[in-house]
Each structure stands twice: as structure tokens, then as C-alpha cells.
Write a protein that holds these residues in place. Sequence first.
Motif, short mmCIF file in Angstrom:
data_model
loop_
_atom_site.label_atom_id
_atom_site.label_comp_id
_atom_site.label_asym_id
_atom_site.label_seq_id
_atom_site.Cartn_x
_atom_site.Cartn_y
_atom_site.Cartn_z
N ARG A 74 0.18 -8.24 92.30
CA ARG A 74 0.79 -7.99 90.98
C ARG A 74 2.30 -8.26 91.02
O ARG A 74 2.84 -8.92 90.12
CB ARG A 74 0.55 -6.55 90.54
CG ARG A 74 -0.71 -6.35 89.75
CD ARG A 74 -0.78 -4.99 89.08
NE ARG A 74 -1.44 -3.92 89.79
CZ ARG A 74 -2.63 -3.95 90.36
NH1 ARG A 74 -3.32 -5.06 90.38
NH2 ARG A 74 -3.14 -2.90 90.94
N ASP A 106 -1.60 -4.57 94.70
CA ASP A 106 -0.24 -4.29 94.21
C ASP A 106 0.72 -5.40 94.66
O ASP A 106 1.57 -5.83 93.89
CB ASP A 106 0.24 -2.92 94.70
CG ASP A 106 1.47 -2.45 93.94
OD1 ASP A 106 1.44 -2.46 92.69
OD2 ASP A 106 2.45 -2.08 94.59
N TRP A 123 1.45 -3.37 102.71
CA TRP A 123 1.46 -3.26 101.26
C TRP A 123 0.03 -3.43 100.74
O TRP A 123 -0.65 -4.36 101.12
CB TRP A 123 2.36 -4.34 100.63
CG TRP A 123 2.94 -3.85 99.35
CD1 TRP A 123 2.30 -3.83 98.14
CD2 TRP A 123 4.21 -3.26 99.15
NE1 TRP A 123 3.12 -3.26 97.20
CE2 TRP A 123 4.30 -2.90 97.79
CE3 TRP A 123 5.28 -2.99 99.99
CZ2 TRP A 123 5.43 -2.30 97.24
CZ3 TRP A 123 6.40 -2.39 99.44
CH2 TRP A 123 6.47 -2.05 98.08
N ALA A 131 9.25 -1.56 95.98
CA ALA A 131 8.63 -2.55 95.09
C ALA A 131 9.71 -3.51 94.56
O ALA A 131 9.47 -4.72 94.44
CB ALA A 131 7.91 -1.87 93.94
N TYR A 182 8.17 4.13 96.79
CA TYR A 182 7.54 2.98 96.13
C TYR A 182 8.50 2.20 95.23
O TYR A 182 8.60 0.97 95.37
CB TYR A 182 6.31 3.40 95.32
CG TYR A 182 5.71 2.23 94.61
CD1 TYR A 182 4.88 1.35 95.29
CD2 TYR A 182 6.02 1.95 93.28
CE1 TYR A 182 4.35 0.23 94.66
CE2 TYR A 182 5.50 0.83 92.65
CZ TYR A 182 4.67 -0.02 93.34
OH TYR A 182 4.17 -1.14 92.73
N TYR A 216 5.59 -1.00 103.46
CA TYR A 216 5.09 -0.14 102.38
C TYR A 216 5.23 1.33 102.76
O TYR A 216 4.77 1.75 103.81
CB TYR A 216 3.63 -0.45 102.09
CG TYR A 216 3.05 0.42 101.01
CD1 TYR A 216 3.33 0.18 99.67
CD2 TYR A 216 2.24 1.50 101.32
CE1 TYR A 216 2.82 0.98 98.67
CE2 TYR A 216 1.71 2.30 100.33
CZ TYR A 216 2.01 2.04 99.01
OH TYR A 216 1.50 2.85 98.02
#
Length: 183
Positions: free
Chosen positions: A137, A134, A130, A96, A92, A87
Motif C-alpha cells: 500500500r 501494508d 514490514w 511508515a 508505525y 517495522y
Amino acid sequence: MTRITLVEGDITAQQVDVVVNAANSSLLGGGGVDGAIHRRGGHRILEDCRALRASRYGRGLPTGQAVATTAGDLPARWVVHTVGPVYLADEYEKRAELLASCYRESLRVAAELGARTVAFPAVSAGIFGWPPADAARIALGTVAAVAAELGSGPEEVRFVLFGSEMFEVFAGVGRELGVTVQE
């Protein structure tokens, strides 16, 4: 239709077709989930990983990709190794997408193997830093989307979460996203 379940426990004890390993790029074992899978699975996993390094992945497995090996002494048929991203808030979007790719590629490999049941850890949510909500998700959203696309993919995708805190985070995010999960 793929059923998504959440379990608090030890991923190395799961009786499934595929256990997904949150591997490091060397494929040669490490800490956390990776170390536990290599220790419990035994030398056959390491032998397969060494063969992969000697052939296709001389520089290691790229982040976001997935590859299968034997499960050795685990109560599973295969291990699908995937390398999650570390992370970094300032990168990001890119990272991601790499994390989502871990889940997509692992499910693709599992489907190619004919797996009916797949167990995932919370990829990148441990030592790779991380943020857990998040990570949940991305994991739950990606798995739900890929399962819908595959149609004939695994019957069950099980998230095996280490500790009650991570379990509660995933359960809360599942409710928030409206993902049908069985706890």
C-alpha cells in the motif's frame, strides 16, 4: 504518464535505467536484495559505495534517503540505494513515513539522472519485517502520487517481486487502491 508494472522475478536481471537497492545503512552490502545486487553488480558498486562512505555518508546512509552509484555488471545504468525502516508497530506513523520517503527519494534521484525505467524491490518487506500488504500500500500509493507530481518522471516504474506470494499481495493491493498496474 508513468506506467506501473509488477513482475515476479530477480531484480538483478532487470534491463532498466535504475535498479533500486534495499540497502543497509553501511552501503557496503548485506543480505537479501542488497547482497544480490552487490554480488551480481561486482566490485564497482562497492567501490562507489566506499567512496560515498568516505565523503558524504561517513555514518552511513540515513533511513528514508537515497543515493546513486554505478550499476557495475548489472544490466542497468545506475543503482539507487535506499535504506528502508525496520517495522516496529509502536512507531508505525514515523516509520511508515520513512518507508514512503524511500520511494519518493529514489524516484527523485532517478529523475535527476534522467532515468526512463526504474525497478523497485519491496523495500522493508523482507528481513526488516514490514507486513507485505501494508508495504505494498505504501509503495504503490507513494509511487503513483510521486509519478503524478513529477509529470516528466520515469516512463515505467517496475516492482520486481521475489516469489508468487509477494507478487499476489502487490497485485491485490494495486486492484484495491485502483492503481493502474500492468502485471
